[in-house]
Design an enzyme around this catalytic site. Structure first.
Site, mmCIF file in Angstrom:
data_model
loop_
_atom_site.group_PDB
_atom_site.id
_atom_site.type_symbol
_atom_site.label_atom_id
_atom_site.label_comp_id
_atom_site.label_asym_id
_atom_site.label_seq_id
_atom_site.Cartn_x
_atom_site.Cartn_y
_atom_site.Cartn_z
ATOM 1 N N ASP A 104 5.461 7.232 0.452
ATOM 2 C CA ASP A 104 5.125 6.566 1.718
ATOM 3 C C ASP A 104 5.094 7.573 2.869
ATOM 4 O OD1 ASP A 104 4.473 4.476 3.324
ATOM 5 O OD2 ASP A 104 6.495 3.651 3.463
ATOM 6 N N GLY A 105 4.266 7.273 3.853
ATOM 7 C CA GLY A 105 4.270 8.073 5.083
ATOM 8 C C GLY A 105 3.084 9.013 5.251
ATOM 9 N N TRP A 125 2.246 10.884 8.768
ATOM 10 C CA TRP A 125 2.198 12.359 8.775
ATOM 11 C C TRP A 125 0.907 12.819 9.455
ATOM 12 C CZ3 TRP A 125 -1.208 15.990 6.999
ATOM 13 C CH2 TRP A 125 -0.741 17.312 6.964
ATOM 14 N N THR A 184 -1.233 -3.523 -5.484
ATOM 15 C CA THR A 184 -2.164 -4.663 -5.434
ATOM 16 C C THR A 184 -2.368 -5.115 -3.983
ATOM 17 O OG1 THR A 184 -0.233 -6.033 -5.969
ATOM 18 C CG2 THR A 184 -1.751 -5.578 -7.762
ATOM 19 N N ASN A 193 -2.557 -2.980 -1.431
ATOM 20 C CA ASN A 193 -3.293 -1.959 -0.669
ATOM 21 C C ASN A 193 -4.781 -2.279 -0.495
ATOM 22 O OD1 ASN A 193 -1.338 0.893 -1.866
ATOM 23 N ND2 ASN A 193 -1.127 -0.286 0.013
ATOM 24 N N TRP A 194 -5.307 -3.273 -1.260
ATOM 25 C CA TRP A 194 -6.710 -3.672 -1.035
ATOM 26 C C TRP A 194 -6.900 -4.218 0.373
ATOM 27 C CZ3 TRP A 194 -9.845 -1.867 -4.581
ATOM 28 C CH2 TRP A 194 -9.442 -1.771 -5.915
#
Ligand code: FPP
Length: 254
Positions: free
Chosen positions: A29-30, A34, A75, A77-78
């Site tokens: 994550d991140g 960043w 799932t 992230n779509w």
């Protein structure tokens, strides 16, 4: 005289080789934060994230950790902007194509977990090729969770088992943990001993819900592109300081 730079190519001396986790899982994550911190578009964070992941994989080999599972795309992230989703799919495909030779040289066996049928066809082809070609490699087992959701995985297992019961191959009282595990994407693999999450969020985010039952969880504020071997060293030191009880009494009290 200048001090010798710490390269961390070898296992740091303060870590016990016989108490390393066999399987490390990472929630990377991140990347977006960043990139934002650097004044760059989010996608640059994902690009840098790939470099971090490649070094983590090499580090597992250098330090003697047998398996690494990375959460590349959930799932959920779509629901991100279309351009970011498209970028990630293209990135996965390109990285697989570019890194296959090196994975062969490094003896990495790559596998994927998740609902792969919903991925773009060209990515599915690249996935099949990399899995097939690395199938007999005996080095680090590298699992990539792509279009992965822990709840979905559990539901799919339930459906498959229910079908077996309906067809008379199983009775409900025969269903035990071993049978259930055989219906998960991770069938036949050991559970993670250590789950690392970067960027400070204290969440599991639908990752390996069944498999992390007894994993030690380590959360660092470092953003994924900044997660380097020193950070990994810190995570492993914290892991080795834990008393893994698996629901029993501590070794000191037993
Ligand atoms: C989370 O950061 C990161 C992702 C959703 C993508 C991670 C993917 C990679 C590093 C590429 C891996 C490539 C292969 C081939 C396995 P975020 O975007 O949620 O960051 P934020 O929380 O700061 O916005």
């Amino acid at each position: 005289m200048t001090a010798k730079p710490i390269t961390l190519h070898e296992l740091p001396a303060d870590l016990h080789r016989d108490r390393l986790p066999q399987h490390v899982a990472v929630i990377m994550d991140g990347n977006g934060r960043w990139a934002k911190n650097q004044g760059l578009p989010r996608i640059m964070g994902h690009r840098r994230g790939v470099d971090t992941l490649k070094d983590m994989l090499r580090c597992c080999k250098d330090w003697g950790i047998g398996a690494l599972t990375a959460y590349a795309f959930s799932t959920e992230n779509w629901g991100r902007p279309l351009e970011e989703v498209d970028f990630l799919m293209t990135l996965f495909e390109r990285v697989l194509r570019q890194e296959l030779r090196e994975m062969m040289e490094e003896d990495v066996q790559i596998q994927f977990i998740g609902n792969l049928s919903a991925l773009p066809h060209s990515l599915q082809q690249e996935i099949t090729r990399s899995v097939e070609e690395t199938r007999h490699n005996k080095g680090t087992q590298f699992r990539v969770a792509t279009n992965y959701g822990g709840r979905q995985e559990i539901l799919e297992a339930c459906r498959a088992i229910a079908t077996q019961v309906q067809q008379g191959h199983l009775t409900p009282d025969q269903i035990d943990e071993a049978i259930f595990e055989r219906h998960l994407y991770t069938a036949g693999t050991c559970d993670p001993d250590l789950l690392i999450r970067t960027s400070g969020e204290m969440r599991i985010s639908n990752f390996l819900l069944w498999q992390v039952a007894y994993a030690e969880i380590y959360v660092t504020n470092a953003l994924w592109p900044d997660f380097d071997r020193s950070e990994f060293h810190r995570a492993l030191s914290a892991y080795q300081a834990r008393d893994r009880r698996f629901g029993k009494l501590s070794s000191a009290r037993s």
